[in-house]
Design a protein around this motif. Structure first.
Motif, mmCIF file in Angstrom:
data_model
loop_
_atom_site.group_PDB
_atom_site.id
_atom_site.type_symbol
_atom_site.label_atom_id
_atom_site.label_comp_id
_atom_site.label_asym_id
_atom_site.label_seq_id
_atom_site.Cartn_x
_atom_site.Cartn_y
_atom_site.Cartn_z
ATOM 1 N N MET A 1 0.806 -1.216 0.000
ATOM 2 C CA MET A 1 0.000 0.000 0.000
ATOM 3 C C MET A 1 0.845 1.275 0.000
ATOM 4 S SD MET A 1 -3.024 -1.176 -0.276
ATOM 5 C CE MET A 1 -3.627 -2.885 -0.285
ATOM 6 N N GLN B 1 -2.785 -4.409 7.798
ATOM 7 C CA GLN B 1 -3.179 -4.493 6.388
ATOM 8 C C GLN B 1 -4.403 -3.619 6.103
ATOM 9 O OE1 GLN B 1 -1.886 -6.649 3.417
ATOM 10 N NE2 GLN B 1 -2.874 -4.724 2.877
ATOM 11 N N ILE B 2 -5.381 -3.666 6.992
ATOM 12 C CA ILE B 2 -6.598 -2.878 6.764
ATOM 13 C C ILE B 2 -6.311 -1.380 6.849
ATOM 14 C CG2 ILE B 2 -8.835 -2.259 7.781
ATOM 15 C CD1 ILE B 2 -9.308 -5.227 8.260
ATOM 16 N N TYR C 1 -4.457 -0.325 3.736
ATOM 17 C CA TYR C 1 -5.404 -0.317 2.608
ATOM 18 C C TYR C 1 -6.246 0.951 2.624
ATOM 19 C CZ TYR C 1 -10.007 -1.821 0.630
ATOM 20 O OH TYR C 1 -11.203 -1.917 -0.030
ATOM 21 N N GLU C 2 -6.736 1.348 3.797
ATOM 22 C CA GLU C 2 -7.540 2.573 3.885
ATOM 23 C C GLU C 2 -6.680 3.814 3.620
ATOM 24 O OE1 GLU C 2 -10.596 2.825 3.757
ATOM 25 O OE2 GLU C 2 -11.638 1.280 4.916
ATOM 26 N N TRP D 1 -4.019 3.907 1.627
ATOM 27 C CA TRP D 1 -3.805 3.934 0.167
ATOM 28 C C TRP D 1 -5.034 4.495 -0.530
ATOM 29 C CZ3 TRP D 1 -0.057 3.568 -3.354
ATOM 30 C CH2 TRP D 1 -0.415 3.347 -4.687
ATOM 31 N N ILE E 1 -7.761 -5.727 -5.368
ATOM 32 C CA ILE E 1 -7.631 -4.765 -4.276
ATOM 33 C C ILE E 1 -6.753 -3.626 -4.773
ATOM 34 C CG2 ILE E 1 -6.635 -4.449 -1.973
ATOM 35 C CD1 ILE E 1 -7.418 -7.391 -1.419
ATOM 36 N N PRO E 2 -7.224 -2.386 -4.648
ATOM 37 C CA PRO E 2 -6.365 -1.278 -5.060
ATOM 38 C C PRO E 2 -5.059 -1.330 -4.269
ATOM 39 C CG PRO E 2 -8.558 -0.482 -4.358
ATOM 40 C CD PRO E 2 -8.484 -1.931 -4.019
ATOM 41 N N ALA E 3 -3.924 -1.262 -4.944
ATOM 42 C CA ALA E 3 -2.631 -1.386 -4.251
ATOM 43 C C ALA E 3 -1.554 -0.656 -5.039
ATOM 44 C CB ALA E 3 -2.258 -2.853 -4.091
ATOM 45 N N ASP E 4 -0.390 -0.536 -4.420
ATOM 46 C CA ASP E 4 0.732 0.133 -5.068
ATOM 47 C C ASP E 4 1.219 -0.700 -6.261
ATOM 48 O OD1 ASP E 4 3.022 1.470 -5.773
ATOM 49 O OD2 ASP E 4 3.745 1.717 -3.718
ATOM 50 N N TYR F 1 4.321 -3.064 -6.028
ATOM 51 C CA TYR F 1 4.280 -4.379 -5.388
ATOM 52 C C TYR F 1 2.839 -4.662 -4.976
ATOM 53 C CZ TYR F 1 5.498 -8.245 -2.219
ATOM 54 O OH TYR F 1 5.583 -9.474 -1.602
ATOM 55 N N LEU G 1 -0.724 -9.002 -2.658
ATOM 56 C CA LEU G 1 -0.951 -9.205 -1.225
ATOM 57 C C LEU G 1 -0.836 -10.676 -0.866
ATOM 58 C CD1 LEU G 1 -2.483 -6.432 -1.811
ATOM 59 C CD2 LEU G 1 -3.878 -7.022 0.164
ATOM 60 N N ALA H 1 -4.122 -11.913 3.887
ATOM 61 C CA ALA H 1 -4.295 -10.460 4.030
ATOM 62 C C ALA H 1 -5.383 -9.979 3.065
ATOM 63 C CB ALA H 1 -2.978 -9.739 3.765
ATOM 64 N N GLN I 1 -8.638 -10.919 4.475
ATOM 65 C CA GLN I 1 -8.996 -9.992 5.557
ATOM 66 C C GLN I 1 -9.670 -8.742 5.002
ATOM 67 O OE1 GLN I 1 -8.308 -10.013 9.390
ATOM 68 N NE2 GLN I 1 -10.083 -8.833 8.726
ATOM 69 N N ILE I 2 -9.124 -8.200 3.926
ATOM 70 C CA ILE I 2 -9.697 -6.976 3.355
ATOM 71 C C ILE I 2 -11.097 -7.231 2.788
ATOM 72 C CG2 ILE I 2 -9.482 -5.329 1.436
ATOM 73 C CD1 ILE I 2 -6.511 -5.159 2.076
ATOM 74 N N TYR J 1 -13.527 -7.633 5.641
ATOM 75 C CA TYR J 1 -13.766 -6.314 6.249
ATOM 76 C C TYR J 1 -14.763 -5.513 5.418
ATOM 77 C CZ TYR J 1 -12.233 -1.345 6.878
ATOM 78 O OH TYR J 1 -12.157 0.020 7.050
#
Lengths: 244, 244
Positions: free
Chosen positions: A29, A151-152, A155-156, A158, B135-138, B141, B144, B148, B151-152, B155
């Protein structure tokens, strides 16, 4: 914006695997600043293995001996906790915390604090935070693994950093400037001095007064120049008292 | 709503610790239905230790031999993937996926599919999904750890389930009724039969035609009664052709 001003602080981590998983979650993130307060085992093979492609985050991690060292230069510290709070404080959800961190990271370092597995943050540590935060979860079993919680939040963070509405909030906030943890601590010391010299507090018999005052100051969140003004007033009081 | 209709499917998990962490993430967010497709090691001590207070989720987990078994009765299957898609499909973010799952879980089981560590889902598995999600990410990298990622999603499912605006969407969707994976597969078989009997397709030389047709059907997402209508038409064609 670059997220290097947002610090993830892990207190006394017991399982080194959680440190590795946290590093990976951060890198996924776009975060990079990891502080480890007295980790039980670090560096460690299990940590490196769980970090996978985020070994650089582990290598750059800062190991410190106390949580104060990890946050002394931060103007905003958010403490994570799973309910059961003795001291009432504003409680943010994960998304709101991310927005606060992003907004204030414009000015300098900010931190989010994660307690030790099973134990969470101590009440002393929670006292040092301007906000408490919790992840919405099933009340039947609300305790997330620490790296899953990280991680959560990452993610928030990001997502908040990539949302347009946040960019507007950040621009609006540009003028606010908050004291660092160290400056706030100096204010408390100064207050304590004055209140002792004026016989409001008695050395070794302070009771709950300082705790209540700290809670009040945190709730108000005075800006840096307001802190300077308060300290000016305190100095004037000291001067007057000492003359007597 | 009760979230038992939302199934977490983990394909060929290599590290048993990830299964345990997934179980804990699920329980934290009120989910309970875990399907394991050919896990390398299960039951397993590391899985139980990482599950912590979610041992019941592990004990109730369903172990199956193929991913079709895990999804055969599901009307909605969402596949997770980290970019690099050969087949264009609607791509949802984690929040949108959670909303779709919650909405359609009113009618019956739905699933979200997680591929094996390092490899992700195969293109055959992705073909079986109505939607892909990431999942939106960098971008530097974006991969995930599987637990993890779970988990997202859990959530976001918990949050969608507790949001008022979602309750309105769920009510509006109550009439839509989609075919299960098995019913869709039967439709494909029927289509293939007819297209072969009518010499549109040649056995053993089908090329890309069936893949393209499946992609088209998934994009359209016919409802259950539309599928019945199409199959009626196919049967009529077969009858006419066979009479010749």
């Amino acid at each position: 914006m670059n997220l290097h001003n947002i610090r993830i602080v892990m207190d006394q981590t017991y399982h080194p695997g959680n440190i590795g998983a946290a590093a990976r979650a951060m890198k996924n993130m776009g975060l990079s600043s990891l502080y480890l307060v007295n980790p039980r085992m670090f560096p460690n093979e299990e940590a490196s293995s769980r970090a996978a492609g985020a070994l650089d985050i582990l290598e750059q991690a800062t190991v410190v001996q106390s949580f104060e060292e990890a946050i002394h230069d931060c103007s905003l510290v958010i403490g994570t906790s799973a309910r059961s709070r003795t001291y009432p404080r504003p409680v943010l959800n994960a998304k709101e915390s991310a927005e606060k961190l992003i907004t204030e990271a414009q000015q300098g370092p900010v931190a989010i604090l994660f307690g030790r597995e099973r134990m969470g943050l101590s009440s002393q540590q929670l006292e040092a935070c301007q906000y408490h935060t919790e992840i919405p979860a099933d009340p039947e079993y609300p305790v997330l693994n620490v790296s899953a919680a990280i991680q959560i939040f990452c993610y928030e963070i990001w997502q908040a950093n990539n949302s347009n509405s946040m960019q507007v909030k950040i621009a609006a906030n540009e003028k606010a400037c908050y004291p660092t943890h160290q400056e706030t601590e100096s204010l408390y010391q100064h207050l304590e001095e004055v209140l002792t010299e004026t016989n409001f507090l008695f050395k070794n018999h302070q009771g709950e007064a300082m705790t209540r005052i700290k809670r009040l100051v945190n709730r108000v969140r005075p800006e840096q120049k307001e802190v300077r003004m308060i300290r000016g007033a305190l100095s004037a009081i000291q001067k007057a008292v000492r003359k007597d």
